[in-house]
Design an enzyme around this catalytic site. Sequence first.
Site, mmCIF file in Angstrom:
data_model
loop_
_atom_site.group_PDB
_atom_site.id
_atom_site.type_symbol
_atom_site.label_atom_id
_atom_site.label_comp_id
_atom_site.label_asym_id
_atom_site.label_seq_id
_atom_site.Cartn_x
_atom_site.Cartn_y
_atom_site.Cartn_z
ATOM 1 N N GLU A 178 0.845 -1.182 0.000
ATOM 2 C CA GLU A 178 0.000 0.000 0.000
ATOM 3 C C GLU A 178 0.887 1.240 0.000
ATOM 4 O OE1 GLU A 178 -2.432 3.087 2.155
ATOM 5 O OE2 GLU A 178 -0.674 2.045 2.908
ATOM 6 N N LYS A 180 1.662 3.741 1.731
ATOM 7 C CA LYS A 180 2.414 4.223 2.886
ATOM 8 C C LYS A 180 3.485 3.257 3.336
ATOM 9 C CE LYS A 180 -1.393 4.768 5.301
ATOM 10 N NZ LYS A 180 -2.465 4.629 4.276
ATOM 11 N N LYS A 181 3.569 2.111 2.698
ATOM 12 C CA LYS A 181 4.463 1.077 3.196
ATOM 13 C C LYS A 181 5.908 1.270 2.716
ATOM 14 C CE LYS A 181 1.296 -1.008 5.574
ATOM 15 N NZ LYS A 181 0.090 -0.252 5.259
ATOM 16 N N LEU A 182 6.778 0.333 3.081
ATOM 17 C CA LEU A 182 8.204 0.455 2.783
ATOM 18 C C LEU A 182 8.478 0.542 1.288
ATOM 19 C CD1 LEU A 182 9.194 -2.196 5.398
ATOM 20 C CD2 LEU A 182 9.903 0.183 5.508
ATOM 21 N N MET A 183 7.696 -0.144 0.507
ATOM 22 C CA MET A 183 7.686 -0.007 -0.942
ATOM 23 C C MET A 183 6.231 -0.115 -1.379
ATOM 24 S SD MET A 183 9.000 -3.677 -2.428
ATOM 25 C CE MET A 183 7.957 -3.626 -3.886
#
Length: 376
Positions: A178, A180-183
């Site tokens: 998603e 907002k995640k790390l990738m």
Amino acid sequence: MNIRLFKPSLGTEELEAVKDAFERSWVGLGPKVNEFEEKWAEFVGAKLAIGVNSATAALHLALAAFRFPEGKKVLVPSLTFSATASAILYNRLIPVFVDSDPVTLGMDLEDMKRKYTEDVVAVIPVHYAGHPVPMEKLMPWAGEYGLKVVEDCAHTSGALYKGKALGTWGDIGCYSFEEKKLMTTGDGGMMVTNDPELFKDVKAMRWVGIDKDNWKTAQAYVDANHDALHWFYELNVLGYKYNMNDLAASIGLQQLKKLPAMNARRSQIIQQYLDGLKDVESVKPLLPYEPDNYVYQMFGIRAEKRDELMIYLKSKGIATGCHYTPLSIQPLFRQWGFNCPFIEEEANKFITLPLHAELTDDEISYIIGIIRSYKY
């Protein structure tokens, strides 16, 4: 200053990858999804990976793969995003909420053991903010009672714990891409396993019951004219519309190349936060961050005057959040809740601070300075 809480790191490489999918006129479930799955499996050291449209879908399908009888129970932390426990309800199972470890905020293993009953069939450890649950302790206990383990790795991608990738300790690991995640792939998720037999129906389950990779093996196809029966498919399992598409996978392939560098930058930022706030007595790090060892999607602090500090930070152009309101006090889960006293009280102190790979040193210094300037 106007500093975002989260922000994806996207560039021309992702644009070019999407353009290539456009030019091939293949933007649905296609070869790029297969390529991304292979690359991800190699990245985490799993035997098989399957791409889906969200980590929520991954968690739903992970539990569905075991075909647990309706009404059985699943141990799940109260401190997690709604999707972790919603996946339990999707499968007509019952959530059993587990309190948080006071230090790490991960699942309290002693509370987990106390809440085990014979109706429990699985446990979902969540690596909260990216900090590992002690899997070397959880896995033998789960094995002793015959419990299946689904790792929720929505907050971590690429971290090793005791030499083994998070997400590969349990029976199935679930990751989030998603925004907002790390990738990111915009929205998207991945599920992995080292037991391919577990996933024998999952590709069909993610695409309305049809396994697009295996339909040509049907006896009715191989015994007849191949060209005439190119359309042939069978429905053997109940499926959902959970597939990843080639647009998302094209972005994911580029993001995966950048992930180590983005993770390294996040670790640098977390260390700057830790150094800059270490002598501020009224705030403490959310958990015992080890940025040299693990990968974190969130950085936060605990503060007694949480709401007042959040309002002050907002007035200075700094976005904040709170992750999360414990599920055991949410109306949807109330009938199974109010049984995690530590986290139900402690969560009122949590503030999530900005963390993303494009934060500048000046922005981090500004945030630290504003926190230090607040009159506690």
